[in-house]
Design a protein around this motif. Structure first.
Motif, PDB file in Angstrom:
ATOM      1  N   VAL A 121       0.798  -1.239   0.099  1.00  0.00           N
ATOM      2  CA  VAL A 121       0.046  -0.065   0.027  1.00  0.00           C
ATOM      3  C   VAL A 121       0.986   1.162   0.034  1.00  0.00           C
ATOM      4  CG1 VAL A 121      -1.523   1.327   1.481  1.00  0.00           C
ATOM      5  CG2 VAL A 121      -1.883  -1.156   1.111  1.00  0.00           C
ATOM      6  N   VAL A 122       0.628   2.099  -0.880  1.00  0.00           N
ATOM      7  CA  VAL A 122       1.166   3.428  -0.948  1.00  0.00           C
ATOM      8  C   VAL A 122       0.312   4.500  -0.700  1.00  0.00           C
ATOM      9  CG1 VAL A 122       2.551   5.109  -2.239  1.00  0.00           C
ATOM     10  CG2 VAL A 122       3.067   2.635  -2.514  1.00  0.00           C
ATOM     11  N   SER A 123       0.240   5.108   0.648  1.00  0.00           N
ATOM     12  CA  SER A 123      -0.267   6.092   1.404  1.00  0.00           C
ATOM     13  C   SER A 123       0.158   7.377   0.599  1.00  0.00           C
ATOM     14  CB  SER A 123      -0.469   6.123   2.760  1.00  0.00           C
ATOM     15  OG  SER A 123      -1.450   7.089   3.121  1.00  0.00           O
ATOM     16  N   ASN A 124      -0.274   8.214  -0.486  1.00  0.00           N
ATOM     17  CA  ASN A 124      -0.038   9.149  -1.077  1.00  0.00           C
ATOM     18  C   ASN A 124      -0.819  10.310  -0.906  1.00  0.00           C
ATOM     19  OD1 ASN A 124       2.265  10.444  -2.516  1.00  0.00           O
ATOM     20  ND2 ASN A 124       1.183   9.867  -4.566  1.00  0.00           N
ATOM     21  N   ALA A 125      -1.818  10.260  -0.243  1.00  0.00           N
ATOM     22  CA  ALA A 125      -2.840  11.357  -0.263  1.00  0.00           C
ATOM     23  C   ALA A 125      -2.203  12.656   0.222  1.00  0.00           C
ATOM     24  CB  ALA A 125      -4.192  10.904   0.305  1.00  0.00           C
ATOM     25  N   GLY A 126      -2.772  13.768  -0.412  1.00  0.00           N
ATOM     26  CA  GLY A 126      -2.175  15.123   0.309  1.00  0.00           C
ATOM     27  C   GLY A 126      -2.880  16.251  -0.482  1.00  0.00           C
TER      28      GLY A 126
ATOM     29  N   ALA B  37      -9.201  20.167   7.634  1.00  0.00           N
ATOM     30  CA  ALA B  37      -9.496  19.338   6.446  1.00  0.00           C
ATOM     31  C   ALA B  37      -7.961  18.668   6.083  1.00  0.00           C
ATOM     32  CB  ALA B  37     -10.034  20.213   5.639  1.00  0.00           C
ATOM     33  N   ALA B  38      -6.845  19.689   5.951  1.00  0.00           N
ATOM     34  CA  ALA B  38      -5.672  19.233   5.681  1.00  0.00           C
ATOM     35  C   ALA B  38      -5.031  18.119   6.434  1.00  0.00           C
ATOM     36  CB  ALA B  38      -4.640  20.389   5.794  1.00  0.00           C
ATOM     37  N   PHE B  39      -5.297  18.073   7.956  1.00  0.00           N
ATOM     38  CA  PHE B  39      -4.938  17.259   8.707  1.00  0.00           C
ATOM     39  C   PHE B  39      -5.608  15.675   8.497  1.00  0.00           C
ATOM     40  CE2 PHE B  39      -2.321  19.873  11.054  1.00  0.00           C
ATOM     41  CZ  PHE B  39      -1.334  19.231  11.854  1.00  0.00           C
ATOM     42  N   ASP B  40      -6.926  15.832   8.226  1.00  0.00           N
ATOM     43  CA  ASP B  40      -7.732  14.860   7.926  1.00  0.00           C
ATOM     44  C   ASP B  40      -7.220  14.124   6.653  1.00  0.00           C
ATOM     45  OD1 ASP B  40      -9.870  13.184   8.502  1.00  0.00           O
ATOM     46  OD2 ASP B  40     -11.501  14.251   7.179  1.00  0.00           O
ATOM     47  N   THR B  41      -6.884  14.589   5.703  1.00  0.00           N
ATOM     48  CA  THR B  41      -6.190  13.980   4.567  1.00  0.00           C
ATOM     49  C   THR B  41      -4.962  13.633   4.898  1.00  0.00           C
ATOM     50  OG1 THR B  41      -7.883  15.171   2.832  1.00  0.00           O
ATOM     51  CG2 THR B  41      -5.596  14.265   2.194  1.00  0.00           C
ATOM     52  N   ASN B  42      -4.024  14.267   5.152  1.00  0.00           N
ATOM     53  CA  ASN B  42      -2.495  14.270   5.323  1.00  0.00           C
ATOM     54  C   ASN B  42      -2.079  13.421   6.357  1.00  0.00           C
ATOM     55  OD1 ASN B  42      -2.553  16.212   3.042  1.00  0.00           O
ATOM     56  ND2 ASN B  42      -1.843  17.869   4.194  1.00  0.00           N
ATOM     57  N   TYR B  43      -2.788  13.470   7.420  1.00  0.00           N
ATOM     58  CA  TYR B  43      -2.400  12.605   8.778  1.00  0.00           C
ATOM     59  C   TYR B  43      -3.275  11.395   8.746  1.00  0.00           C
ATOM     60  CZ  TYR B  43      -1.400  10.649  13.026  1.00  0.00           C
ATOM     61  OH  TYR B  43      -1.450   9.720  14.099  1.00  0.00           O
ATOM     62  N   PHE B  44      -4.427  11.825   9.159  1.00  0.00           N
ATOM     63  CA  PHE B  44      -5.509  10.807   9.727  1.00  0.00           C
ATOM     64  C   PHE B  44      -5.708   9.844   8.600  1.00  0.00           C
ATOM     65  CE2 PHE B  44      -6.582  14.222  12.747  1.00  0.00           C
ATOM     66  CZ  PHE B  44      -5.953  13.567  13.903  1.00  0.00           C
ATOM     67  N   GLY B  45      -5.709  10.298   7.185  1.00  0.00           N
ATOM     68  CA  GLY B  45      -5.861   9.315   6.221  1.00  0.00           C
ATOM     69  C   GLY B  45      -4.940   8.206   6.314  1.00  0.00           C
ATOM     70  N   SER B  46      -3.832   8.344   6.231  1.00  0.00           N
ATOM     71  CA  SER B  46      -2.741   7.436   6.583  1.00  0.00           C
ATOM     72  C   SER B  46      -3.172   6.602   7.806  1.00  0.00           C
ATOM     73  CB  SER B  46      -1.286   8.015   6.458  1.00  0.00           C
ATOM     74  OG  SER B  46      -0.972   8.417   5.219  1.00  0.00           O
ATOM     75  N   HIS B  47      -3.377   7.287   8.960  1.00  0.00           N
ATOM     76  CA  HIS B  47      -3.759   6.535  10.095  1.00  0.00           C
ATOM     77  C   HIS B  47      -4.825   5.660   9.931  1.00  0.00           C
ATOM     78  CE1 HIS B  47      -3.971   6.951  14.930  1.00  0.00           C
ATOM     79  NE2 HIS B  47      -4.830   6.209  14.359  1.00  0.00           N
TER      80      HIS B  47
END
Length: 132
Positions: free
Chosen positions: A39-44, A61-71
């Motif tokens: 899996v490559v978590s590349n969302a940002g 919204a930035a944290f939701d995608t950039n950090y919590f998405g990978s979490h």
């Protein structure tokens, strides 16, 4: 998506801000392929501007995608990889998470959090390492 040289490489669009989207994608892959190898978590997303001008909603919204998405993705995928004792989980960060610059504080902070997540997963490598 096309452009890959091998037929066994699959891509799948996922909304990383939605646990349901991630879980549905993981189920689809497991049901269709039997396993997840990498899996490559590349969302940002960006959130640029002076900190005092970036709304809390935009920062969230930035944290939701950039950090919590990978979490979220880690929580959904890693148990399957642990069970198989095989797989690669790749987090794509940004130099901005290490060297913040003006008008980039919110984005840099979210990427710094992602770097920390990667460090934590890597630090726990003896527990997480797969052995043949």
């Amino acid at each position: 998506m096309s452009g890959f040289a091998h037929d066994n490489i699959r891509t799948l669009e996922v909304d990383v801000c939605s646990s349901e989207s991630i879980e549905a994608a993981v189920r689809r892959i497991i049901e269709g392929c039997g396993r997840i190898d990498i899996v490559v978590s590349n969302a940002g997303v960006g959130a640029f501007g002076p900190i005092l001008d970036v709304s809390v909603d935009k920062a969230r919204a930035a944290f939701d995608t950039n950090y919590f998405g990978s979490h979220r993705l880690a929580q959904a995928v890693l148990p399957h990889m642990f069970q198989r004792r095989s797989g690669k989980f790749v987090l794509v960060g940004s130099i901005a998470g290490l060297i913040p610059v003006p008008w980039n504080g919110t984005y840099a902070s979210s990427k710094a959090a992602l770097h920390t997540l990667a460090d934590v997963l890597s630090t726990n490598a003896p527990r997480l390492t797969f052995k043949s």
